[in-house]
Write an enzyme that holds these catalytic residues in place. Structure first.
Site, PDB file in Angstrom:
ATOM      1  N   HIS A  22       0.704  -1.403  -0.027  1.00 58.01           N
ATOM      2  CA  HIS A  22       0.083   0.023   0.058  1.00 58.01           C
ATOM      3  C   HIS A  22       0.918   1.153   0.150  1.00 58.01           C
ATOM      4  O   HIS A  22       0.434   2.316  -0.149  1.00 58.01           O
ATOM      5  CB  HIS A  22      -1.000   0.075   1.257  1.00 58.01           C
ATOM      6  CG  HIS A  22      -1.936  -0.966   1.296  1.00 58.01           C
ATOM      7  ND1 HIS A  22      -2.778  -1.238   0.464  1.00 58.01           N
ATOM      8  CD2 HIS A  22      -2.179  -2.018   2.283  1.00 58.01           C
ATOM      9  CE1 HIS A  22      -3.693  -2.501   0.761  1.00 58.01           C
ATOM     10  NE2 HIS A  22      -3.198  -2.840   1.788  1.00 58.01           N
TER      11      HIS A  22
HETATM   12  C1  ZL4 Z   1      -5.901  -0.741  13.631  1.00 56.49           C
HETATM   13  O1  ZL4 Z   1      -6.761  -2.007  17.016  1.00 56.49           O
HETATM   14  O2  ZL4 Z   1      -9.834   0.736   7.128  1.00 56.49           O
HETATM   15  C2  ZL4 Z   1      -4.784  -0.009  14.339  1.00 56.49           C
HETATM   16  C3  ZL4 Z   1      -6.390  -0.806  12.347  1.00 56.49           C
HETATM   17  C4  ZL4 Z   1      -4.496   0.347  15.411  1.00 56.49           C
HETATM   18  C5  ZL4 Z   1      -4.864  -0.106  17.698  1.00 56.49           C
HETATM   19  C6  ZL4 Z   1      -5.923   0.824  18.365  1.00 56.49           C
HETATM   20  C7  ZL4 Z   1      -6.478   1.868  17.603  1.00 56.49           C
HETATM   21  C8  ZL4 Z   1      -7.838   1.734  17.285  1.00 56.49           C
HETATM   22  C9  ZL4 Z   1      -7.898  -2.509  12.900  1.00 56.49           C
HETATM   23  C10 ZL4 Z   1      -7.268  -1.833  11.872  1.00 56.49           C
HETATM   24  C11 ZL4 Z   1      -8.724   2.291  16.412  1.00 56.49           C
HETATM   25  C12 ZL4 Z   1      -8.208   1.673  14.949  1.00 56.49           C
HETATM   26  C13 ZL4 Z   1      -9.086   2.375  13.662  1.00 56.49           C
HETATM   27  N1  ZL4 Z   1      -5.180  -0.583  16.376  1.00 56.49           N
HETATM   28  C14 ZL4 Z   1      -8.571   2.189  12.524  1.00 56.49           C
HETATM   29  C15 ZL4 Z   1     -10.155   3.737   7.337  1.00 56.49           C
HETATM   30  C16 ZL4 Z   1      -9.707   3.195   8.678  1.00 56.49           C
HETATM   31  C17 ZL4 Z   1      -9.043   4.218   9.487  1.00 56.49           C
HETATM   32  C18 ZL4 Z   1      -8.057   3.577  10.747  1.00 56.49           C
HETATM   33  O3  ZL4 Z   1      -2.583  -6.380   4.668  1.00 56.49           O
HETATM   34  N2  ZL4 Z   1      -9.280   2.650  11.366  1.00 56.49           N
HETATM   35  C19 ZL4 Z   1      -8.906   2.988   7.342  1.00 56.49           C
HETATM   36  C20 ZL4 Z   1      -5.870  -0.799   6.374  1.00 56.49           C
HETATM   37  C21 ZL4 Z   1      -7.542  -0.789   7.056  1.00 56.49           C
HETATM   38  C22 ZL4 Z   1      -8.696   1.320   7.095  1.00 56.49           C
HETATM   39  C23 ZL4 Z   1      -5.817  -2.343   6.295  1.00 56.49           C
HETATM   40  C24 ZL4 Z   1      -3.968  -3.782   5.275  1.00 56.49           C
HETATM   41  C25 ZL4 Z   1      -2.390  -3.906   4.921  1.00 56.49           C
HETATM   42  C26 ZL4 Z   1      -2.178  -5.341   4.141  1.00 56.49           C
HETATM   43  C27 ZL4 Z   1      -0.742  -5.123   3.703  1.00 56.49           C
HETATM   44  C28 ZL4 Z   1      -4.166  -2.274   5.800  1.00 56.49           C
HETATM   45  N3  ZL4 Z   1      -7.592   0.894   7.476  1.00 56.49           N
HETATM   46  C29 ZL4 Z   1     -10.322   2.517   9.430  1.00 56.49           C
HETATM   47  C30 ZL4 Z   1      -9.759   1.763  10.742  1.00 56.49           C
HETATM   48  C31 ZL4 Z   1      -6.199  -1.300  16.065  1.00 56.49           C
HETATM   49  C32 ZL4 Z   1      -6.539  -1.543  14.542  1.00 56.49           C
HETATM   50  C33 ZL4 Z   1      -7.517  -2.478  14.122  1.00 56.49           C
HETATM   51  C34 ZL4 Z   1      -7.518  -1.677  10.578  1.00 56.49           C
HETATM   52  N4  ZL4 Z   1      -7.308  -0.889   9.458  1.00 56.49           N
HETATM   53  C35 ZL4 Z   1      -8.268  -2.852   9.697  1.00 56.49           C
HETATM   54  N5  ZL4 Z   1      -8.285  -2.469   8.582  1.00 56.49           N
HETATM   55  C36 ZL4 Z   1      -7.713  -1.252   8.468  1.00 56.49           C
HETATM   56  O4  ZL4 Z   1      -2.776  -5.220   2.853  1.00 56.49           O
HETATM   57  C37 ZL4 Z   1       0.339  -5.464   4.690  1.00 56.49           C
HETATM   58 ZN    ZN Z   2      -3.896  -7.368   3.659  1.00 57.44          ZN
END
Ligand code: ZL4
Ligand code: ZN
Ligand code: CA
Length: 370
Positions: free
Chosen positions: A135
């Protein structure tokens, strides 16, 4: 593949970082994989290499110099509110953490080393389980990815290979890699991913297929939750066969994100790790110089199981389903086996839809010329 020269890149120092206390991305999963690979006695079958971190100059070939300077500057600091305001690191997904620059440089250094070894013909297959950060964009971090090691490796391969194919089976769309090569016909990017209902990053419809000379060289295969081994492998093999026939790449890069395996914290496909590994096995039948990278994967024991099985697949070894003694898995019944079975869950993919997606992809591939 018993007759292949395999190199395995592992930076022992690079996998003990923590993005934040409760962040789903746990770099330690690479150490878990390493220990299982060792305890299954696979080390004698390949060359184990400790890579160097990427230099600043190498990072700046891929990223905006100002972004790299910034990563380096914030790296020694603990996130303090002020740095989170900077728009290139997005607080929750990509927090600023101590060592973020060294962590990123280490991953990129290993993937570039994979490409160099392939370029010099010293290996047929190079593995970097810490890599696969698909990403990361030129000017900013995204989706747990700070520096795009994949783009760096592909760029390096392009110095010695006319055409490079990139295949991404992480459950998320490989948007960063796609964007880097969106306007060139020397790199074909193919991503299989969950798409729709706001699933991250939201891009990756079949209509998104490249621009200018790169038109029709970005291939997207959008799927829904619950897809099974049978459906996935059917579609995957058909797409890969057609893509190989049309594009005839000279090198291959595989992103093996394990979040497409059943039971992942963020993904919700129903693939077994054997199904996931069979995708790699099929890709290796084309006998191309190949870089195998990690990626996502958030149920960490499943990630270690999957990449361990895949290391054996690359080496052509059969593994005992009973995990060898190691320091991560305990004595619970669910901790005993290597194989991750499918579960009973709803499947929102019909065979009719799978075939429709296949036909849309065939249409794009049918327009490519080499
Ligand atoms: C977390 O528990 O969908 C990050 C991210 C941190 C700890 C505490 C903070 C809590 C799930 C995800 C709040 C978290 C809010 N912590 C996260 C639109 C979003 C904005 C951010 O596999 N919030 C963003 C990214 C995806 C979004 C996926 C995949 C990588 C890869 C290659 C990346 N972002 C909504 C989510 C947590 C968290 C729990 C999380 N983030 C799940 N999905 C996302 O393709 C390496
Ligand atoms: Zn992924
Ligand atoms: Ca993908």
């Amino acid at each position: 593949m018993a007759n292949k020269k395999v190199s395995y890149f592992y930076a022992p120092d690079a996998s003990s970082y923590q993005l934040s206390e409760t962040h789903p991305m746990v770099p330690e999963r690479v150490n878990m994989t390493h220990e299982l690979v060792q305890n299954y006695r696979m080390f004698p079958h390949m060359t184990i290499i400790k890579p160097h971190p990427a230099t600043e100059e190498q990072l700046k070939r891929i990223h905006l110099p100002g972004y790299i300077d910034y990563l380096k500057k914030v790296s020694p600091l603990i996130s303090n509110g002020l740095v989170d305001l900077y728009p290139c690191l997005q607080a929750d997904d990509c927090p600023t953490f101590t060592g973020v620059y060294d962590y990123s440089a280490s991953i990129v250094g290993a993937s570039i080393a994979c490409a160099n070894r392939i370029n010099h013909g010293r290996s047929n297959i190079c593995i970097n389980w810490a890599g696969g950060m698909h990403h990361a964009k030129r000017r900013f971090a995204s989706g747990f990815c700070y520096a795009n090691d994949i783009a760096a490796a592909i760029l390096e391969l392009l110095t010695c290979h006319r055409r490079v194919m990139y295949v991404d089976i992480d459950v998320h769309h490989g948007d960063g890699v796609e964007e880097f090569f969106y306007n060139t016909n020397r790199v074909m990017t193919i991503s299989f991913h969950r798409h729709g209902n706001g699933f991250f990053p939201g891009t990756g419809s079949t209509a998104e297929s490249g621009v200018g000379p790169g038109k029709d060289y970005a291939i997207n295969v959008p799927l829904h939750k619950g897809i099974t081994d049978d459906q996935y492998i059917f579609l995957y093999k058909n797409v890969l066969m057609k893509a190989m026939e049309r594009f005839q790449p000279e090198a291959l890069v595989m992103q093996m994100g394990a979040d497409s395996v059943v039971g992942d914290k963020l993904g919700d496909f129903n693939l077994t790790n054997q199904g996931h590994a069979n995708c790699l096995k099929h890709a290796l039948t084309y006998n191309l110089p190949t870089i195998v990278l990690g990626g996502g994967g958030y149920s960490v024991k499943n990630v270690a199981r999957t990449w361990t099985l895949e290391t054996a697949t690359i080496l052509g070894l059969e593994l005992d389903n009973k995990l060898p003694a190691n320091s991560y898995f305990g004595h619970l019944p669910e901790d005993q086996n290597l194989i991750i079975p499918a579960i009973k869950m709803s499947n929102l993919n019909s065979m009719k839809e799978i075939k429709a997606v296949q036909n849309q992809v065939y249409e794009v591939l049918g327009r490519t010329e080499i």
